[in-house]
Design a protein around this motif. Structure first.
Motif, PDB file in Angstrom:
ATOM      1  N   THR A 144       0.850  -1.022  -0.029  1.00 51.42           N
ATOM      2  CA  THR A 144      -0.096  -0.092  -0.098  1.00 51.42           C
ATOM      3  C   THR A 144       0.891   1.340  -0.109  1.00 51.42           C
ATOM      4  N   PRO A 145       0.668   2.277  -0.883  1.00 51.74           N
ATOM      5  CA  PRO A 145       1.579   3.434  -0.870  1.00 51.74           C
ATOM      6  C   PRO A 145       1.557   4.140   0.425  1.00 51.74           C
ATOM      7  N   GLY A 146       2.795   4.487   0.818  1.00 46.26           N
ATOM      8  CA  GLY A 146       2.935   5.143   2.028  1.00 46.26           C
ATOM      9  C   GLY A 146       3.024   4.104   3.378  1.00 46.26           C
ATOM     10  N   GLU A 147       2.829   2.942   3.179  1.00 48.89           N
ATOM     11  CA  GLU A 147       3.109   2.017   4.431  1.00 48.89           C
ATOM     12  C   GLU A 147       4.283   1.410   4.397  1.00 48.89           C
ATOM     13  N   THR A 148       5.102   1.496   5.513  1.00 51.29           N
ATOM     14  CA  THR A 148       6.145   0.861   5.762  1.00 51.29           C
ATOM     15  C   THR A 148       6.427  -0.615   6.284  1.00 51.29           C
ATOM     16  N   TYR A 149       7.256  -1.388   5.666  1.00 53.12           N
ATOM     17  CA  TYR A 149       7.353  -2.754   5.907  1.00 53.12           C
ATOM     18  C   TYR A 149       7.625  -3.023   7.336  1.00 53.12           C
ATOM     19  N   THR A 150       6.715  -3.424   8.014  1.00 51.93           N
ATOM     20  CA  THR A 150       7.046  -3.926   9.150  1.00 51.93           C
ATOM     21  C   THR A 150       7.183  -5.245   9.662  1.00 51.93           C
ATOM     22  N   ASP A 151       7.231  -5.462  11.174  1.00 50.11           N
ATOM     23  CA  ASP A 151       6.969  -7.106  11.512  1.00 50.11           C
ATOM     24  C   ASP A 151       5.508  -7.724  11.076  1.00 50.11           C
ATOM     25  N   GLU A 152       4.603  -6.750  11.208  1.00 49.77           N
ATOM     26  CA  GLU A 152       3.251  -7.074  10.947  1.00 49.77           C
ATOM     27  C   GLU A 152       3.266  -7.218   9.593  1.00 49.77           C
ATOM     28  N   ARG A 296       4.537 -19.773  30.788  1.00 45.10           N
ATOM     29  CA  ARG A 296       4.366 -21.145  30.480  1.00 45.10           C
ATOM     30  C   ARG A 296       5.225 -21.532  29.503  1.00 45.10           C
ATOM     31  N   SER A 297       4.953 -23.102  29.167  1.00 46.78           N
ATOM     32  CA  SER A 297       5.702 -23.554  28.096  1.00 46.78           C
ATOM     33  C   SER A 297       4.671 -24.304  27.210  1.00 46.78           C
ATOM     34  N   TYR A 298       5.209 -24.779  25.974  1.00 49.73           N
ATOM     35  CA  TYR A 298       4.218 -24.965  25.229  1.00 49.73           C
ATOM     36  C   TYR A 298       4.871 -26.044  23.963  1.00 49.73           C
ATOM     37  N   ALA A 299       4.092 -26.885  23.565  1.00 52.41           N
ATOM     38  CA  ALA A 299       4.821 -27.993  22.530  1.00 52.41           C
ATOM     39  C   ALA A 299       3.629 -28.274  21.658  1.00 52.41           C
ATOM     40  N   GLY A 300       3.609 -28.999  20.366  1.00 47.33           N
ATOM     41  CA  GLY A 300       2.700 -29.079  19.573  1.00 47.33           C
ATOM     42  C   GLY A 300       3.290 -28.684  18.231  1.00 47.33           C
ATOM     43  N   SER A 301       1.894 -28.524  17.508  1.00 42.21           N
ATOM     44  CA  SER A 301       1.808 -27.897  16.181  1.00 42.21           C
ATOM     45  C   SER A 301       2.335 -26.576  16.033  1.00 42.21           C
ATOM     46  N   LEU A 302       3.463 -26.154  16.350  1.00 39.24           N
ATOM     47  CA  LEU A 302       3.923 -24.578  16.502  1.00 39.24           C
ATOM     48  C   LEU A 302       4.910 -24.495  15.189  1.00 39.24           C
ATOM     49  N   VAL A 303       4.909 -23.354  14.712  1.00 36.46           N
ATOM     50  CA  VAL A 303       5.896 -22.998  13.576  1.00 36.46           C
ATOM     51  C   VAL A 303       6.401 -21.700  13.950  1.00 36.46           C
ATOM     52  N   PRO A 304       7.556 -21.600  14.002  1.00 34.17           N
ATOM     53  CA  PRO A 304       8.435 -20.265  14.202  1.00 34.17           C
ATOM     54  C   PRO A 304       7.834 -19.192  13.276  1.00 34.17           C
ATOM     55  N   ALA A 305       7.710 -17.904  13.806  1.00 35.52           N
ATOM     56  CA  ALA A 305       7.380 -16.894  13.218  1.00 35.52           C
ATOM     57  C   ALA A 305       8.665 -16.024  12.964  1.00 35.52           C
ATOM     58  N   VAL A 306       8.676 -15.138  12.225  1.00 38.45           N
ATOM     59  CA  VAL A 306       9.989 -13.954  11.958  1.00 38.45           C
ATOM     60  C   VAL A 306       9.159 -12.668  12.346  1.00 38.45           C
ATOM     61  N   SER A 307       9.627 -12.202  13.550  1.00 43.42           N
ATOM     62  CA  SER A 307       9.615 -10.796  14.119  1.00 43.42           C
ATOM     63  C   SER A 307      10.164 -10.590  15.086  1.00 43.42           C
ATOM     64  N   SER A 308      10.166  -9.173  15.782  1.00 40.02           N
ATOM     65  CA  SER A 308      10.902  -8.838  16.807  1.00 40.02           C
ATOM     66  C   SER A 308      10.301  -9.703  18.197  1.00 40.02           C
ATOM     67  N   SER A 309       9.002 -10.185  18.107  1.00 38.37           N
ATOM     68  CA  SER A 309       8.395 -10.753  19.096  1.00 38.37           C
ATOM     69  C   SER A 309       8.313 -12.414  18.928  1.00 38.37           C
TER      70      SER A 309
END
Length: 628
Positions: A144-152, A296-309
């Motif tokens: 979108t014009p004017g929108e910066t590429y962010t983590d989102e 908490r800790s979690y296990a299962g059908s998790l996929v890593p994400a790419v962002s600062s969080s």
């Protein structure tokens, strides 16, 4: 003399009647069967002896008694005890064989699965150019014009590109192998429970450090992704709609669905079946990005994400020792971090994780699980590289669009560098800008030469040709009665003759020229006026005719690349085992002792076989439980 013989006969008869009628308390399983058999023999023998013993002299009777007693004792000591000893040896051999089979199967399966994971990781690396290009196309779609590429922005790009959902399927396929193999643990425990007499001394356990988790009822192991002790600011993952183990307190979580609505789900400590989970307003669980509550800790059908969080996703083993009792072992080279199911206490690190097979009290086999977790961790590292590089390619393309003020589907920064090159977002942007300048100079210098002759396309080289009208998203007619070939990246797209199709994504349309029908003459005639149209979502195509590989067809579907469900992994289960308990519980040893004693006794005492048959019949009925 005759009176003494009769008195002795009466004494023998009374003794046998006493044996038959006085209750006996057996102490062993052999004695239990003998206790049943002796009364059955004693009754007919008492009748027989009342008539038969008086016919013989006292010496003959005493001789018969001595020989019968000696024979019975010898049978008991050398036949009965020998059978018992032999049976115990067979049981021990069965346990040894069972332990060896389990160790062999698990060791072999673990090695095979590890090699498979290494192979899958290597193959996945070859998909990197595809996913980088997919991310660039998704960037065209979302820019979108004017929108910066962010983590989102990056999260939305990678989701739209299909990378996240394909990674989820990829992990599901990988996990099926170890899940199927480790079902062997529960299978063998169930078999042992049904054959306690033979396999009672055996046990299985999952050992971390020097502590072993075991269960006589159920034991299972799941190899999967995990987030260990999530913290605020590092707790974003892509969660597929399969399964999730929560270690710590339960919680509610909310996701924004594709249609813009929100759905809230309540998750419980322990196992959560996401395939059946319903939101507070009755919606099924939706795959997507989730922010996991901290602490908490979690296990299962998790996929890593790419962002600062993004959360740190590691390989792990979920241990189920008894139904509903879960523990977590998260790989931390060169060992594991361990969480007990009953106590959420972090920081417990151990240097080993094994499956322990106990044959007898002093016989153990171990299967080291750390190499399997380490191999899975290496695969995760390759997946993270794919995510990072696809994100960089999309970000570089986005930056070019923002500087130029327009997005173009033909722009592909990832095509300018080899996939194994380590480049940053800004570096890839500069390389792309310089490459475009050189391409412009190249085109200016050579453009006329490139267009001087026909493109020399033939109908055979055009795998798919459509004829029809093309409208933009606003309804403006751009081309009428043209031959064109569509190319799509993000979604499957179907085209049907004599219908109007609306594009659901950005696409390239190669315009070959105007024609009233699709045939070799029109293509050869019009191909020199070919052009390229970057179509956007919402463009409408009024399809009048379709030819695929030179043949007219009514309908065609362009399918994009996707990871499908692989064939099921067939793990080894082993046999049902052997149960030797029945050999001496109620049949073999007592039967041999009783029948041998009866035959010897009657051989000395009587020559009338009818009583032998009656006695044997009664013994058989007793031993089979009919008279019990």
């Amino acid at each position: 003399m005759k009176k003494r013989q009769q008195a002795l006969a009466c004494l023998v008869v009374l003794s046998l009647l006493t044996i038959a009628l006085v209750p006996q308390e057996p102490e062993t399983k052999e004695e239990e069967a003998i206790t049943l058999g002796v009364p059955a023999l004693a009754l007919p023998l008492a009748v027989a002896l009342g008539k038969e013993v008086a016919k013989y002299t006292l010496k003959q009777v005493i001789a018969a008694a001595v020989v019968g007693a000696a024979a019975g004792w010898l049978l008991h000591e050398y036949v009965g005890s020998g059978l018992s000893t032999e049976t115990e040896n067979l049981k021990a051999q069965a346990r040894a064989y069972e332990a060896d089979i389990i160790q062999t199967i698990l060791q072999r399966d673990s090695g095979s699965i590890l090699r498979s994971i290494d192979g899958f990781a290597d193959l996945w690396e070859f998909t990197l150019p595809h996913w980088m290009r997919q991310a660039e196309v998704a960037a065209v779609e979302l820019w979108t014009p004017g929108e910066t590429y962010t983590d989102e922005s990056g999260a939305r790009v990678l989701a739209l590109s299909g990378l996240m959902v394909n990674l989820a399927q990829f992990f599901e396929n990988i996990e099926y192998g170890p899940d199927s193999s480790f079902e062997l643990l529960a299978d063998r425990l169930a078999m042992w429970r049904s054959n306690q007499d033979t396999y009672g001394p055996m046990s299985l356990a999952i050992r971390y450090g020097s502590t072993a988790l075991s269960s006589q009822d159920y034991l299972d192991l799941h190899i999967c992704n995990a987030v260990y002790n999530a913290t605020n600011g590092q707790n974003t993952v892509w969660l597929d709609n399969r399964e999730l183990w929560v270690f710590g307190q339960g919680f509610t979580t909310t996701v924004t669905l594709d249609d813009g609505t929100a759905a809230t789900y309540r998750l419980q400590p322990g196992y959560n079946d996401l395939t059946t989970l319903q939101s507070t307003n009755g919606q099924g669980f939706a795959a997507g990005y989730y922010t996991l509550p901290a602490g908490r800790s979690y296990a299962g059908s998790l996929v890593p994400a790419v962002s600062s969080s993004a959360a740190i996703v590691s390989s792990a083993a979920v241990i189920e020792s008894g139904h509903g009792r879960y523990s977590l072992a998260v790989y931390q080279s060169p060992g594991i971090d361990y969480l007990a199911s009953t106590n959420y206490a972090v920081g417990n690190r151990y240097q080993s994780l094994d499956i322990l097979v106990t044959q007898d009290s002093s016989t153990h086999y171990t299967i080291d699980l750390l190499p399997l977790l380490a191999g899975y961790q290496q695969m995760l590292a390759i997946v993270k590289t794919t995510l990072e590089k696809a994100n960089i390619a999309a970000a570089a393309a986005w930056d070019v669009f923002s500087r130029a003020g327009a997005a173009n589907l033909l722009l592909s920064p990832s095509s300018l560098v080899p996939p194994n090159a380590e480049v940053s977002r800004s570096e890839l942007y500069v390389l792309t800008a310089m490459a475009m300048q050189q391409l412009a100079e190249y085109t200016a210098a050579a453009g006329q030469l490139l267009n001087e002759e026909d493109y020399r396309l033939s109908p055979a080289s055009l795998q798919l040709v459509l004829r029809g009208d093309i409208y933009d998203a606003g309804g403006t007619l751009l081309y009428q009665d043209v031959l064109f070939s569509p190319y799509v990246w993000l979604y499957d797209q179907s085209f049907t003759a004599a219908t109007t199709v609306t594009l659901r994504q950005s696409a390239l349309l190669a315009i070959w020229g105007n024609a009233g029908e699709v045939n070799e003459q029109t293509i050869k005639k019009e191909i020199t006026s070919a052009g390229l149209l970057a179509a956007a979502e919402g463009y409408r195509l009024n399809v009048k005719e379709i030819k695929q590989a030179g043949e007219s067809v009514k309908q065609v579907t362009l399918e994009v690349f996707a990871v499908g469900q692989w064939h099921e992994y067939e793990g080894s289960r082993g046999s049902g085992g052997w149960d030797f308990s029945s050999w001496e519980k109620d049949f073999l040893t007592p039967l041999l002792l009783l029948l041998a004693a009866v035959c010897i006794f009657f051989a000395f005492i009587t020559k009338r076989g009818v009583w032998l048959l009656v006695a044997l019949l009664c013994a058989f009925l007793a031993l089979t439980g009919v008279l019990a």
